[in-house]
Design a protein around this motif. Structure first.
Motif, mmCIF file in Angstrom:
data_model
loop_
_atom_site.group_PDB
_atom_site.id
_atom_site.type_symbol
_atom_site.label_atom_id
_atom_site.label_comp_id
_atom_site.label_asym_id
_atom_site.label_seq_id
_atom_site.Cartn_x
_atom_site.Cartn_y
_atom_site.Cartn_z
ATOM 1 N N ALA A 1 -23.686 -33.600 55.114
ATOM 2 C CA ALA A 1 -23.215 -33.603 53.719
ATOM 3 C C ALA A 1 -22.144 -34.660 53.513
ATOM 4 C CB ALA A 1 -22.660 -32.228 53.347
ATOM 5 N N SER A 2 -22.125 -35.189 52.293
ATOM 6 C CA SER A 2 -21.096 -36.143 51.873
ATOM 7 C C SER A 2 -21.134 -36.248 50.352
ATOM 8 C CB SER A 2 -21.349 -37.525 52.490
ATOM 9 O OG SER A 2 -22.281 -38.270 51.712
ATOM 10 N N PRO A 3 -20.171 -36.930 49.758
ATOM 11 C CA PRO A 3 -20.185 -37.135 48.303
ATOM 12 C C PRO A 3 -20.883 -38.431 47.892
ATOM 13 C CG PRO A 3 -18.091 -37.856 49.172
ATOM 14 C CD PRO A 3 -18.895 -37.370 50.354
ATOM 15 N N PHE A 4 -21.881 -38.895 48.652
ATOM 16 C CA PHE A 4 -22.438 -40.210 48.374
ATOM 17 C C PHE A 4 -23.084 -40.308 46.992
ATOM 18 C CE2 PHE A 4 -26.449 -38.341 49.503
ATOM 19 C CZ PHE A 4 -27.435 -39.168 48.991
ATOM 20 N N ARG A 5 -23.503 -39.177 46.419
ATOM 21 C CA ARG A 5 -24.081 -39.212 45.072
ATOM 22 C C ARG A 5 -23.016 -39.169 43.972
ATOM 23 N NH1 ARG A 5 -28.035 -35.773 47.506
ATOM 24 N NH2 ARG A 5 -30.122 -36.689 47.455
ATOM 25 N N PHE A 6 -21.809 -38.802 44.333
ATOM 26 C CA PHE A 6 -20.749 -38.658 43.324
ATOM 27 C C PHE A 6 -20.361 -40.034 42.779
ATOM 28 C CE2 PHE A 6 -16.454 -38.282 41.760
ATOM 29 C CZ PHE A 6 -16.414 -37.041 41.154
ATOM 30 N N ARG A 7 -20.189 -40.094 41.481
ATOM 31 C CA ARG A 7 -19.828 -41.347 40.820
ATOM 32 C C ARG A 7 -18.413 -41.261 40.256
ATOM 33 N NH1 ARG A 7 -25.368 -42.681 37.316
ATOM 34 N NH2 ARG A 7 -26.844 -42.298 39.032
ATOM 35 N N GLY A 8 -17.671 -42.342 40.383
ATOM 36 C CA GLY A 8 -16.366 -42.417 39.751
ATOM 37 C C GLY A 8 -15.253 -41.827 40.599
ATOM 38 N N THR A 9 -14.196 -41.389 39.929
ATOM 39 C CA THR A 9 -12.955 -41.001 40.584
ATOM 40 C C THR A 9 -12.548 -39.589 40.181
ATOM 41 O OG1 THR A 9 -11.705 -41.970 38.753
ATOM 42 C CG2 THR A 9 -12.120 -43.389 40.665
ATOM 43 N N THR A 10 -11.494 -39.098 40.843
ATOM 44 C CA THR A 10 -10.936 -37.785 40.525
ATOM 45 C C THR A 10 -9.420 -37.890 40.457
ATOM 46 O OG1 THR A 10 -10.659 -37.071 42.824
ATOM 47 C CG2 THR A 10 -12.818 -36.681 41.805
ATOM 48 N N LEU A 11 -8.780 -36.762 40.181
ATOM 49 C CA LEU A 11 -7.327 -36.706 40.089
ATOM 50 C C LEU A 11 -6.659 -37.260 41.347
ATOM 51 C CD1 LEU A 11 -4.770 -35.661 38.560
ATOM 52 C CD2 LEU A 11 -5.071 -33.521 39.825
ATOM 53 N N THR A 12 -7.215 -36.981 42.509
ATOM 54 C CA THR A 12 -6.634 -37.496 43.744
ATOM 55 C C THR A 12 -6.572 -39.015 43.725
ATOM 56 O OG1 THR A 12 -7.383 -35.592 45.027
ATOM 57 C CG2 THR A 12 -6.911 -37.600 46.247
ATOM 58 N N ASP A 13 -7.633 -39.660 43.274
ATOM 59 C CA ASP A 13 -7.645 -41.125 43.195
ATOM 60 C C ASP A 13 -6.608 -41.630 42.204
ATOM 61 O OD1 ASP A 13 -10.035 -41.542 44.929
ATOM 62 O OD2 ASP A 13 -11.043 -40.478 43.309
ATOM 63 N N TRP A 14 -6.452 -40.946 41.078
ATOM 64 C CA TRP A 14 -5.481 -41.387 40.080
ATOM 65 C C TRP A 14 -4.063 -41.287 40.641
ATOM 66 C CZ3 TRP A 14 -7.653 -37.479 35.955
ATOM 67 C CH2 TRP A 14 -9.023 -37.732 35.777
ATOM 68 N N LEU A 15 -3.815 -40.203 41.376
ATOM 69 C CA LEU A 15 -2.489 -40.040 41.969
ATOM 70 C C LEU A 15 -2.224 -41.087 43.043
ATOM 71 C CD1 LEU A 15 -2.462 -36.146 42.295
ATOM 72 C CD2 LEU A 15 -1.000 -37.505 40.778
ATOM 73 N N ARG A 16 -3.216 -41.386 43.855
ATOM 74 C CA ARG A 16 -3.030 -42.365 44.925
ATOM 75 C C ARG A 16 -2.910 -43.782 44.385
ATOM 76 N NH1 ARG A 16 -6.132 -43.410 49.038
ATOM 77 N NH2 ARG A 16 -4.315 -43.624 50.398
ATOM 78 N N ALA A 17 -3.522 -44.040 43.220
ATOM 79 C CA ALA A 17 -3.361 -45.360 42.608
ATOM 80 C C ALA A 17 -1.900 -45.604 42.249
ATOM 81 C CB ALA A 17 -4.250 -45.474 41.372
ATOM 82 N N LYS A 18 -1.191 -44.537 41.907
ATOM 83 C CA LYS A 18 0.233 -44.661 41.583
ATOM 84 C C LYS A 18 1.098 -44.592 42.824
ATOM 85 C CE LYS A 18 3.891 -42.655 38.711
ATOM 86 N NZ LYS A 18 4.219 -41.624 37.689
ATOM 87 N N ASP A 19 0.756 -43.701 43.746
ATOM 88 C CA ASP A 19 1.541 -43.532 44.970
ATOM 89 C C ASP A 19 0.585 -43.247 46.117
ATOM 90 O OD1 ASP A 19 3.210 -42.787 47.067
ATOM 91 O OD2 ASP A 19 4.670 -41.840 45.738
ATOM 92 N N PRO A 20 0.327 -44.228 46.978
ATOM 93 C CA PRO A 20 -0.669 -44.052 48.041
ATOM 94 C C PRO A 20 -0.281 -43.023 49.089
ATOM 95 C CG PRO A 20 0.508 -46.129 48.307
ATOM 96 C CD PRO A 20 0.907 -45.585 46.965
ATOM 97 N N ARG A 21 0.920 -42.461 48.997
ATOM 98 C CA ARG A 21 1.308 -41.411 49.945
ATOM 99 C C ARG A 21 0.680 -40.067 49.610
ATOM 100 N NH1 ARG A 21 7.694 -41.838 49.491
ATOM 101 N NH2 ARG A 21 7.042 -41.956 47.286
ATOM 102 N N THR A 22 0.130 -39.923 48.416
ATOM 103 C CA THR A 22 -0.516 -38.662 48.031
ATOM 104 C C THR A 22 -1.627 -38.307 49.013
ATOM 105 O OG1 THR A 22 -0.033 -38.782 45.677
ATOM 106 C CG2 THR A 22 -2.021 -37.595 46.299
ATOM 107 N N ARG A 23 -1.642 -37.049 49.418
ATOM 108 C CA ARG A 23 -2.683 -36.529 50.303
ATOM 109 C C ARG A 23 -3.400 -35.376 49.614
ATOM 110 N NH1 ARG A 23 1.607 -35.073 54.562
ATOM 111 N NH2 ARG A 23 2.564 -34.668 52.539
ATOM 112 N N ALA A 24 -4.608 -35.114 50.059
ATOM 113 C CA ALA A 24 -5.385 -34.028 49.465
ATOM 114 C C ALA A 24 -6.113 -33.267 50.556
ATOM 115 C CB ALA A 24 -6.379 -34.557 48.444
ATOM 116 N N LEU A 25 -6.171 -31.959 50.384
ATOM 117 C CA LEU A 25 -6.936 -31.068 51.264
ATOM 118 C C LEU A 25 -7.815 -30.205 50.377
ATOM 119 C CD1 LEU A 25 -7.571 -29.501 53.922
ATOM 120 C CD2 LEU A 25 -5.563 -28.081 53.408
ATOM 121 N N SER A 26 -9.103 -30.136 50.714
ATOM 122 C CA SER A 26 -10.043 -29.309 49.959
ATOM 123 C C SER A 26 -10.799 -28.428 50.934
ATOM 124 C CB SER A 26 -11.015 -30.182 49.167
ATOM 125 O OG SER A 26 -11.856 -29.396 48.345
ATOM 126 N N VAL A 27 -10.825 -27.111 50.680
ATOM 127 C CA VAL A 27 -11.456 -26.165 51.597
ATOM 128 C C VAL A 27 -12.353 -25.213 50.820
ATOM 129 C CG1 VAL A 27 -9.491 -26.294 53.168
ATOM 130 C CG2 VAL A 27 -9.573 -24.472 51.488
#
Length: 530
Positions: free
Chosen positions: A125-151
């Motif tokens: 499994a992977s997100p290869f079909r997913f298109r575009g960005t999410t909140l995590t990407d928007w946050l990292r664009a401003k501050d690349p130190r942002t981390r995300a965990l999804s379970v």
């Protein structure tokens, strides 16, 4: 499961736990100067919005805390037609409907043969079909130190809230481990290996699921024959004593949520989420309500008990989280990925007395066979998730008029008893999509390059021929989910205006002072902001 058992599972992770959540606990301190460092987004699989009001008087934990002290949108929806797990999760933090994320069904979700799972036990499994960005990407664009965990228990529940971000995504495998795919890593981190070594799911073998409250607290019948696929419809429900079977079937019991929350807390500790000046994201997808709802139906005693247990588990979780991260620096959003319809003919609250099972397959197969006999390539026409797909070039090569074929397919489907409407997808935009929710939700489904020609909608409460309570329609009982926000930036109260799950991400972005990095379809829910 008792409160003490919940605490036992989590005590070594959080260090400090209360075994019972206090309903009088107010919202976190409302300091305007405090900026959130941890964004917690909880998606409860198959959480119908009406469960809150229905069981509110019996809730004493985390759900109660959010419902009584949070900003609650009471008329919130997954505003797309194929209300399944994958499209629903993809919309939560992207701000976009399936036509924007490209995730149009479970079938076309996260399966990816190029991304095997570490240690096996689950499909690649992977997100290869997913298109575009999410909140995590928007946050990292401003501050690349942002981390995300999804379970999550499910791969798609863990993967899709992150989109394509190569952060930390883990899900439950059939052998009782949490794992990930090689899209994210080549080996499991030490903290995951150590958590798996505790073998919590194996400890559930032979455990009896009994009622959390006194039997008099439940008004639902416990002897509805159709529940539990015709067997095992009456409490107690016992996890198999064989450990291999127990870890495989644990997702059908409330305790899978408890194990998932314990894993999430361990991830917060190991990754140090919420400890820096930058915002981090914790996405949790809880799946027991979905499995139990499918087996027993939305108005069963089992679902009632599951919501009571989920409430208690979340109370323990929040107490544990706030022992590690300052509550004034945490914001919470909670929603569902879809609802569910009751079993046809069962004694439910919904007006489904005339509901029936409606099978599209015989008509669809006959139409497809006719076209193949006329020379159309076998792969050029398919009917999935109530949607007809055509490859028009193949029709041209076979000298078969594609438009005539679509019209014939539509006529045949309209004649099926229990079908309420059949629509050409390209014609839906010509109607009143503001008032016609079904048309609007179908239009929200497919990207322009996905060649969907025709969509079929069953009448309300009619279901496909599956041996469980079903969802997946554009009707309100499948789209109506809760949206709740909790934390310093939000004004507690009930908000009755129409809200959509795609509004969650832009609302969180607003309070986190970041901008989406691409056009989105969601809007900021300003009514709930301080």
């Amino acid at each position: 499961m008792t409160h003490s058992l919940a605490a036992a599972l989590l005590v070594t992770i959080a260090g400090v736990l209360t075994a019972q959540s206090d309903t009088s606990t107010p919202a976190p301190a409302q300091s305007r100067s405090a900026s959130a460092t941890l964004v917690v987004v909880i998606t409860v699989d198959q959480l119908r919005a009406d469960y809150f009001a229905r069981f509110d008087a019996q809730l004493t934990g985390g759900l109660s805390r959010l419902f009584r002290h949070g900003a609650v949108f009471t008329n919130a929806h997954q505003d797309h037609a194929t209300t399944e797990t994958a499209p629903g999760h993809a919309s939560v933090l992207s701000g976009r409907h399936p036509r924007g994320t490209g995730i149009v069904s479970n079938l076309l979700g996260v399966y990816d043969p190029q991304s095997p799972v570490i240690g096996g036990g689950s499909l690649p499994a992977s997100p290869f079909r997913f298109r575009g960005t999410t909140l995590t990407d928007w946050l990292r664009a401003k501050d690349p130190r942002t981390r995300a965990l999804s379970v999550s228990r499910k791969d798609r529940g863990a993967i899709l809230p992150l989109g394509r971000a190569k952060q930390h995504a883990f899900w439950y495998a059939a052998d009782g481990r949490f794992t990930t795919s090689r899209y994210y890593a080549d080996t499991l981190p030490a903290w995951v290996t150590q958590f798996n070594a505790r073998r919590l799911p194996r400890g559930m073998a032979g455990r009896a699921w009994t009622l959390a409250l006194d039997e008099s607290a439940y008004t639902e019948r416990d002897d509805v024959a159709v529940e539990g696929q015709g067997t095992g419809s009456v409490f107690p429900h016992v996890v198999p004593s064989d450990t291999a079977a127990a870890v495989l079937l644990l997702p059908n019991y409330p305790w899978i949520d408890e194990v998932t929350l314990a894993f999430a807390l361990e991830g917060v500790r190991a990754l140090g989420l919420g400890t820096g000046p930058h915002p981090d994201v914790l996405a949790i997808s809880l799946s027991a309500t979905d499995a139990i709802g499918h087996l027993y139906g939305p108005d069963s005693r089992e679902v009632h008990d599951q919501i009571i247990r989920l409430d208690r588990m979340l109370g323990v979780f929040f107490d544990s989280l706030y022992a590690r991260v300052d509550s004034s620096r945490v914001i919470v959003a909670l929603t569902g990925d879809h609802g569910v319809a009751p079993y046809p003919g069962a004694p439910w609250r919904d007006p489904n007395r005339s509901a029936k099972v409606v099978d599209f397959a015989p008509v669809a197969q006959a139409q497809i066979a006719r076209l193949r006999a006329a020379g159309v390539d076998s792969g050029a026409i398919r009917f999935e998730d109530a949607t007809l797909y055509l490859e028009r070039a193949a029709f041209a090569r076979a000298r078969v008029n594609a438009d005539s074929a679509v019209r014939a397919f539509a006529r045949a489907m309209r004649a099926v008893p229990g079908v309420s409407r059949v629509d050409l997808l390209r014609s839906l935009a010509e109607g009143d999509t503001l008032r016609d929710a079904v048309a609007r939700r179908w239009l929200h489904m497919y990207p322009p390059d996905v060649v969907a020609e025709l969509v079929v909608t069953r009448a309300p409460f009619n279901v496909p021929p599956v041996p469980y309570a079903a969802h997946g329609s554009p009707h309100d009982y499948d789209t109506h989910v809760p949206i709740l926000f909790y934390g310093a930036p939000f004004r507690a109260g009930r908000y009755g205006g129409y809200a959509r799950v795609v509004d969650i991400a832009p609302t969180l972005a607003q309070v986190l002072h970041v901008q989406p990095t691409e056009p989105i379809e969601g809007s900021v829910l300003r009514a709930a902001l301080r």
